[in-house]
Design an enzyme around this catalytic site. Sequence first.
Site, PDB file in Angstrom:
ATOM      1  CE  LYS A  23      32.565 -28.093 -36.123  1.00 44.92           C
ATOM      2  NZ  LYS A  23      33.256 -27.003 -35.370  1.00 44.92           N
ATOM      3  CG  ASN A  24      31.398 -24.312 -34.051  1.00 43.86           C
ATOM      4  OD1 ASN A  24      31.807 -25.309 -33.928  1.00 43.86           O
ATOM      5  ND2 ASN A  24      31.978 -23.172 -34.722  1.00 43.86           N
ATOM      6  NE  ARG A  93      39.766 -25.531 -29.688  1.00 47.34           N
ATOM      7  CZ  ARG A  93      40.854 -25.290 -28.961  1.00 47.34           C
ATOM      8  NH1 ARG A  93      41.846 -25.959 -28.667  1.00 47.34           N
ATOM      9  NH2 ARG A  93      41.029 -24.255 -28.365  1.00 47.34           N
ATOM     10  CB  CYS A 117      40.198 -28.004 -36.571  1.00 48.66           C
ATOM     11  SG  CYS A 117      39.314 -28.981 -37.829  1.00 48.66           S
ATOM     12  NE  ARG A 122      41.168 -23.627 -32.300  1.00 52.91           N
ATOM     13  CZ  ARG A 122      40.101 -24.383 -32.630  1.00 52.91           C
ATOM     14  NH1 ARG A 122      40.443 -25.382 -33.506  1.00 52.91           N
ATOM     15  NH2 ARG A 122      38.942 -24.021 -32.488  1.00 52.91           N
ATOM     16  N   PRO A 123      45.365 -22.331 -27.188  1.00 52.78           N
ATOM     17  CG  PRO A 123      46.156 -20.107 -26.429  1.00 52.78           C
ATOM     18  CD  PRO A 123      45.772 -20.994 -27.802  1.00 52.78           C
ATOM     19  CB  ILE A 124      41.689 -24.104 -22.994  1.00 51.79           C
ATOM     20  CG1 ILE A 124      42.729 -25.163 -22.279  1.00 51.79           C
ATOM     21  CG2 ILE A 124      41.404 -24.558 -24.235  1.00 51.79           C
ATOM     22  CD1 ILE A 124      42.070 -26.274 -21.624  1.00 51.79           C
ATOM     23  CG  ASP A 125      45.055 -18.495 -21.764  1.00 50.04           C
ATOM     24  OD1 ASP A 125      44.910 -19.149 -22.902  1.00 50.04           O
ATOM     25  OD2 ASP A 125      45.066 -17.395 -21.613  1.00 50.04           O
ATOM     26  CD  GLN A 126      41.808 -15.233 -21.167  1.00 55.87           C
ATOM     27  OE1 GLN A 126      41.201 -14.669 -20.446  1.00 55.87           O
ATOM     28  NE2 GLN A 126      43.227 -15.425 -21.049  1.00 55.87           N
ATOM     29  CG  ASP A 305      34.750 -20.815 -37.858  1.00 54.52           C
ATOM     30  OD1 ASP A 305      35.952 -21.011 -37.807  1.00 54.52           O
ATOM     31  OD2 ASP A 305      33.889 -21.106 -36.868  1.00 54.52           O
ATOM     32  NE  ARG A 397      35.944 -32.343 -36.382  1.00 50.26           N
ATOM     33  CZ  ARG A 397      36.779 -31.384 -35.788  1.00 50.26           C
ATOM     34  NH1 ARG A 397      37.862 -30.894 -36.224  1.00 50.26           N
ATOM     35  NH2 ARG A 397      36.199 -30.426 -34.924  1.00 50.26           N
TER      36      ARG A 397
END
Length: 419
Positions: A23-24, A93, A117, A122-126, A305, A397
């Site tokens: 999936k990922n 996500r 999820c 869950r930040p996305i600053d990077q 996970d 999912r």
Amino acid sequence: MTGKLMIAGGRPLRGTITISGAKNSAVALIPAAILAETSVVLDNLPRISDVGIYEEILTELGAVVTWDEDSMRIDPSSMKSIPMPNGNVKKLRASYYLMGAMLGRFGEATIGLPGGCNFEPRPIDQHIKGFEALGAEVSNEGGSIRIRARELRGAKIYLDVVSVGATINIMLAASRAKGITLIENAAKEPEIIDVATLLNSMGAKIKGAGTETIRIEGVDSMRGCRHSIIPDRIQAGSYMIAAAATRGDVLVDNVIPKHLEALTAKLQEMGVHIYEMDEAIRVVGQPEYESVDVKALVYPGFATDLQSPMTSLLTQAKGVSILSDFVYNNRFKHVPELVRMGAKIKVEGRSAVIEGGVLNAAKVKATDLRAGASLFIAGLTVPEGVTEITGTEYIYRGYENLVPNLRGLGAEIWVGEEE
Ligand code: EPU
């Protein structure tokens, strides 16, 4: 498929399960196809809802997507840059990969902040730091991230946090930047190597994927190709844990055993018998297990996970186990549900302290994908009564054909109507 999961547990799982594509990886490889000018064919795709949502997103953007069994052909030649503030992007996500892919292909992207999820912020600053380093302007406009660049230029980017998503997103955009990008402190997960392999087959020049420094030499154009997705190590690990928890005997087929080394080692430490083959792992459960301590870390450490599924297995061990998660601060939403099933678990900071014992049937709710996995594994161990799990949309999912697969292994599991 929706509806609650009903499980009459206490039956050892026995037989063979064949694992689908990861999936990922899939949710990164599908948007990566946007960067090509001709068709990309992805083989071994899992038939899970996240893949279906991504198919709809690409179609909305003008790509032509067709299926042949588990292969998806994506023709991105007529795609357009369309802002996507709402709708399907909010359901997923991994819609954040549209940012890197569209930035690389069109020099712009407007994407609503991702859903999926949300077991903790869950930040996305990077990701954003990476796009800015490549020369993009990034702004938050009413909950959508708007990214624009006249020209993307290669840069040296040090990630403050080891992030799978940021590493892949930067690889996507940097593939089409002018010059060389270095990602330092990159994530090393197998899915990153899978994405780099696809991008290189499309004409990108990426070296070092799977190590902490990735070098990307930008190219002017990228072409279509055919790529087979790696097996899903988390799905495989979940079935390994379920086999051990039910004291079963299961051959988990179509896996890369190396991707599961941290789990295999822990299962062996507990007393589970494991037989590794080239592309399969046989898990033979035992009547009694030792308690162990587990630390979820970035790859090649124990996968976060698999932390929630592992919590359920540790309820089956003698004595007290401590399971800590060093990737997420608080990924323990499955614990109160397991407690409803009679588990003796206390959360202390980043750790769950788990005392072994028999679980009982209860009505429980999945609040995210892997929390859901922990609940169906727990349900499979319950000796009497029927466990009812709601919130199954999260579980579908990530687990292809879950009910038929578990039934094929001898589980008594069926779908009930949600009230
Ligand atoms: N983080 C930041 N800033 C960022 C990015 C991440 O602080 O810009 C933090 C996160 O909050 C987290 C840690 O860094 O504490 C690691 O996050 P990462 O970015 O690696 O996670 P992700 O890319 O969003 C992927 C998987 C997750 C998996 C993590 C960690 C996908 C689509 N998702 O998420 O999978 O838990 O890596 O391995 O690849 C799942 O499959 O159930 C799942 C949640």
